[in-house]
Motif scaffolding. Structure first.
Motif, short mmCIF file in Angstrom:
data_model
loop_
_atom_site.label_atom_id
_atom_site.label_comp_id
_atom_site.label_asym_id
_atom_site.label_seq_id
_atom_site.Cartn_x
_atom_site.Cartn_y
_atom_site.Cartn_z
N LEU A 43 -14.77 -21.09 48.24
CA LEU A 43 -15.55 -22.29 48.50
C LEU A 43 -14.71 -23.47 49.00
CD1 LEU A 43 -17.84 -22.00 45.38
CD2 LEU A 43 -18.63 -21.94 47.75
N TRP A 44 -13.39 -23.34 48.94
CA TRP A 44 -12.54 -24.43 49.42
C TRP A 44 -11.39 -23.89 50.26
CZ3 TRP A 44 -9.03 -28.12 46.06
CH2 TRP A 44 -8.58 -29.17 46.87
N SER A 45 -10.27 -23.50 49.61
CA SER A 45 -9.08 -23.06 50.34
C SER A 45 -8.34 -21.98 49.58
CB SER A 45 -8.14 -24.26 50.57
OG SER A 45 -6.84 -23.83 50.95
N PRO A 46 -8.11 -20.82 50.18
CA PRO A 46 -7.36 -19.77 49.48
C PRO A 46 -5.92 -20.16 49.20
CG PRO A 46 -7.77 -19.16 51.78
CD PRO A 46 -8.58 -20.38 51.51
N VAL A 47 -5.32 -20.96 50.08
CA VAL A 47 -3.93 -21.39 49.86
C VAL A 47 -3.85 -22.34 48.67
CG1 VAL A 47 -1.97 -22.65 50.83
CG2 VAL A 47 -3.24 -21.02 52.24
N VAL A 48 -4.77 -23.32 48.60
CA VAL A 48 -4.79 -24.23 47.45
C VAL A 48 -5.05 -23.45 46.16
CG1 VAL A 48 -6.04 -26.13 46.36
CG2 VAL A 48 -5.48 -26.25 48.79
N ALA A 49 -5.98 -22.52 46.22
CA ALA A 49 -6.30 -21.70 45.04
C ALA A 49 -5.09 -20.90 44.61
CB ALA A 49 -7.48 -20.78 45.33
N PHE A 50 -4.35 -20.35 45.58
CA PHE A 50 -3.15 -19.59 45.25
C PHE A 50 -2.10 -20.48 44.58
CE2 PHE A 50 1.24 -18.69 46.47
CZ PHE A 50 1.43 -17.47 45.84
#
Length: 446
Positions: free
Chosen positions: A79-86
């Protein structure tokens, strides 16, 4: 996975959540918070739980809409960013393997050492190994062990509050808010990670029976239960021995008021069934939760695919679980000042909340019909407002917590951003050399 294949029901989910919340911090940091908050420490718990609870409605909405493995990573990544989530998952890993499991294990060893002369680190190694093996045998075994520990833990806290209540002296709460509102809020910042944990149940979404209903229900049970136990414990502890002076709760562990408020037999039960079992439930719950991140991050290509493989006999991600065990064990036996790294838990937990709240806001706004279909009886505007308020409140508490350990926070932030960024670059290059791209199979669909 069908409901017939899952083994985590409502009671087990509550046991896991309570185990993640009630740990060594309650027994050791209540005294630290009393030094800062004075007679206002019960209100510090109330304030901290209010802040923590703000994020639970948006979190429950996401879990009710789509239960998944590793939800605290999966929802923000879609729902936002896979990089931020990682990066937030990476930061949580630093917190958990540097300041979570090894601190819990060392604390367990120190409590045992207070009863019988032992090497706390050696005991910690044994405890980590034992719960690694329990979880290697499958989530059904780990959940059953968690329930047994949970029952004893809650019983010991209830005994402390109920039996200790008659020893409370109202004069011990005078003057009211003895260190002022600022002291109360600073105490709340120190207690923040003592109250965290329940939101990690979303990481077990696919293992929970009827998860769309069970997860919200489990949060509705566990949070009020722990809230009553925590505030009751703080009231009895300060009310029994006071908030300042020799023999008071200031800087002390809960064993101090327990010796005054309880008969010797019940005091011993409180230390063993309370302190030791609280730490044990936290260790077991982390071993249940942490490998889920390994699995979903491996599925998305951030980690090697081997970490997502499951054992044919027990259905456990044995390589992911082994990595969690190895990293925490290495930290425990290393020359690092493990005993001083408890604040790492707060850093990772607070920062993890932010992308989850962004994901919740985007979910409510982009998928109003799916939100309306969830069993969450909260209007969408209220859920959005709670998510925004949670981000603001968590930012304030992060500043308060970082101000207590600025060098430790700087080290954690550097390892999260620089270490995580360097790993991403290396992983991207590794995959490119083999003819694929990072996130090549990522569809971003919620």
């Amino acid at each position: 996975m069908t409901d017939d294949d899952t083994t985590v029901g409502l009671f087990q989910a509550v046991a896991i959540e309570v185990g993640l919340i009630v740990g060594a911090g309650l027994f050791s940091l209540t005294g630290v918070a009393t030094t800062l908050a004075g007679t206002g420490v019960p209100l510090s718990y109330v304030f901290t739980f209010t802040v923590v609870s703000m994020s639970l409605v948006p979190t429950a909405a996401l879990a009710a809409a789509r239960p998944v493995t590793g939800g605290n990573y999966w929802y923000p990544s879609r729902l936002w960013s896979p990089v931020v989530a990682f990066l937030t998952a990476w930061g949580l890993s630093i917190s958990m393997f540097g300041g979570g499991l090894p601190v819990y294990a060392l604390s367990f060893g120190r409590y045992v050492d207070s009863l019988v002369a032992v090497d706390p680190v050696a005991v910690g190694v044994v405890v980590l190994t034992a719960f690694y093996l329990v979880n290697l045998a499958g989530i059904d075994v780990a959940a059953s062990v968690q329930v047994l520990l949970f029952v004893s833990l809650v019983a010991s806290l209830v005994v402390f509050v109920v039996v200790g209540a008659p020893t409370v002296e109202p004069a011990n709460f005078e003057p009211f808010l003895s260190t002022g509102i600022g002291g109360m809020l600073t105490g709340a910042g120190v207690l923040y990670f003592v109250c965290l944990g329940a939101n990690f149940i979303v990481d077990l979404g696919e293992d929970v029976q009827a998860a769309t209903v069970t997860i919200p229900q489990s949060l509705a049970v566990s949070i009020p239960l722990v809230f009553v136990l925590y505030v009751g414990t703080a009231l009895v502890a300060v009310g029994t021995v006071g908030a300042a002076g020799p023999g008071s709760m200031a800087g002390a562990t809960l064993s101090v008021p327990a010796e005054v408020a309880l008969p010797p037999t019940l005091s011993a039960f409180f230390v063993v069934g309370g302190a030791l079992f609280a730490i044990a439930t936290s260790i077991n719950a982390v071993f249940i939760i942490a490998p889920k991140y390994m699995v979903v991050l491996a599925d998305d290509g951030f980690f090697p695919a081997a970490l997502a493989r499951t054992n044919d006999r027990f259905g456990t991600p044995h390589w992911g679980l082994t990595l969690v065990f190895a990293l925490s064990l290495a930290s425990l036996v290393s020359p690092l000042p493990v005993a001083d790294l408890g604040s790492l838990l707060g850093f990772g937990g607070i920062v993890l909340i932010v992308p989850m709240m962004v994901a919740a806001v985007r979910f409510v706004r982009r998928h109003p019909e799916r939100y309306a279909a969830t069993p969450i009886p909260v209007p969408p505007r209220i859920t959005v407002a709670l998510a925004v308020a949670a981000v603001c409140a968590n930012a304030v508490l992060l500043v308060l917590l970082a101000s207590q350990s600025p060098l430790l926070f700087a080290a954690w932030a550097g390892l999260t951003l620089l270490g995580g960024g360097a790993y991403l670059l290396a992983r991207r290059r590794y995959l490119a050399d083999r003819g694929t791209a990072l996130l090549s199979g990522f569809d971003g669909e919620f």
